[in-house]
Scaffold this motif. Structure first.
Motif, PDB file in Angstrom:
ATOM      1  N   LYS A  95       0.857  -1.192   0.000  1.00  0.00           N
ATOM      2  CA  LYS A  95       0.000   0.000   0.000  1.00  0.00           C
ATOM      3  C   LYS A  95       0.890   1.238   0.000  1.00  0.00           C
ATOM      4  CE  LYS A  95      -3.656   2.260   2.623  1.00  0.00           C
ATOM      5  NZ  LYS A  95      -4.527   2.144   3.801  1.00  0.00           N
ATOM      6  N   THR A  96       0.756   2.051  -1.043  1.00  0.00           N
ATOM      7  CA  THR A  96       1.634   3.195  -1.253  1.00  0.00           C
ATOM      8  C   THR A  96       0.803   4.436  -1.562  1.00  0.00           C
ATOM      9  OG1 THR A  96       3.330   1.709  -2.150  1.00  0.00           O
ATOM     10  CG2 THR A  96       3.553   4.047  -2.667  1.00  0.00           C
ATOM     11  N   LEU A  97       1.103   5.521  -0.890  1.00  0.00           N
ATOM     12  CA  LEU A  97       0.398   6.783  -1.131  1.00  0.00           C
ATOM     13  C   LEU A  97       0.798   7.360  -2.480  1.00  0.00           C
ATOM     14  CD1 LEU A  97      -1.459   9.057  -0.025  1.00  0.00           C
ATOM     15  CD2 LEU A  97       0.632  10.107   0.901  1.00  0.00           C
ATOM     16  N   ILE A  98      -0.206   7.681  -3.296  1.00  0.00           N
ATOM     17  CA  ILE A  98       0.037   8.392  -4.552  1.00  0.00           C
ATOM     18  C   ILE A  98       0.180   9.875  -4.198  1.00  0.00           C
ATOM     19  CG2 ILE A  98      -0.883   9.007  -6.818  1.00  0.00           C
ATOM     20  CD1 ILE A  98      -2.544   6.324  -6.586  1.00  0.00           C
ATOM     21  N   ASP A  99      -0.894  10.440  -3.660  1.00  0.00           N
ATOM     22  CA  ASP A  99      -0.924  11.780  -3.081  1.00  0.00           C
ATOM     23  C   ASP A  99      -2.284  11.942  -2.402  1.00  0.00           C
ATOM     24  OD1 ASP A  99      -2.874  12.746  -5.045  1.00  0.00           O
ATOM     25  OD2 ASP A  99      -1.212  13.092  -6.423  1.00  0.00           O
ATOM     26  N   ALA A 100      -2.486  13.050  -1.694  1.00  0.00           N
ATOM     27  CA  ALA A 100      -3.710  13.234  -0.904  1.00  0.00           C
ATOM     28  C   ALA A 100      -4.972  13.197  -1.763  1.00  0.00           C
ATOM     29  CB  ALA A 100      -3.641  14.545  -0.130  1.00  0.00           C
ATOM     30  N   LYS A 101      -4.906  13.636  -2.988  1.00  0.00           N
ATOM     31  CA  LYS A 101      -6.081  13.685  -3.871  1.00  0.00           C
ATOM     32  C   LYS A 101      -6.396  12.321  -4.501  1.00  0.00           C
ATOM     33  CE  LYS A 101      -7.883  15.951  -7.968  1.00  0.00           C
ATOM     34  NZ  LYS A 101      -7.618  16.887  -9.063  1.00  0.00           N
ATOM     35  N   ASN A 102      -5.354  11.568  -4.847  1.00  0.00           N
ATOM     36  CA  ASN A 102      -5.546  10.332  -5.609  1.00  0.00           C
ATOM     37  C   ASN A 102      -5.483   9.053  -4.793  1.00  0.00           C
ATOM     38  OD1 ASN A 102      -5.848  11.374  -8.377  1.00  0.00           O
ATOM     39  ND2 ASN A 102      -3.850  12.261  -7.925  1.00  0.00           N
TER      40      ASN A 102
END
Length: 122
Positions: A95-102
């Motif tokens: 599980k990896t953060l793309i960015d806060a919006k996506n």
């Protein structure tokens, strides 16, 4: 046209093993049918959705190098990731953060060796 993509077929080497894998990992029922000699496992869907099927036939070969399909990971894709390896798959990207919006993404190989992605906003 609601979706540019209409149908996604996921190749299998062992149809029964792939059905068990996806039913366990995604907690869905897969309807098994025979379409002119090709085994197909239909994921839940409908007329206005992208339809997904497991397929087993002479012209279908699993691959980790072809087109990449992303499944909706629901509220938290970690719940799905926790089921991958115990059901015969392998987590490739946690599980990896793309960015806060996506939101988040992850990738795994299924029981057949196909590379599959997951996406969730949380």
């Amino acid at each position: 046209m609601n979706n540019l993509i209409s149908i996604v077929e996921i190749p299998t080497t062992s149809f029964a093993r792939a059905v068990r894998f996806y039913q366990s990992v995604l907690a869905v029922d897969i309807q098994e049918i025979d379409m002119q000699g090709t085994q197909m496992g239909l994921f839940p869907g409908g007329a206005d959705t992208v339809n997904v099927a497991l397929v087993n036939g002479t012209d279908y070969k699993p691959s980790d190098q072809g087109t990449l399909v992303y499944f909706n990971g629901g509220e938290d894709l970690q719940a799905i990731l926790d089921k991958i390896e115990v059901n015969g798959g392998k987590v490739l990207v946690p599980k990896t953060l793309i960015d806060a919006k996506n939101g988040f993404y992850a990738m795994f190989t299924d029981s057949e060796g196909n590379r599959i992605g997951l996406h969730a906003y949380k």
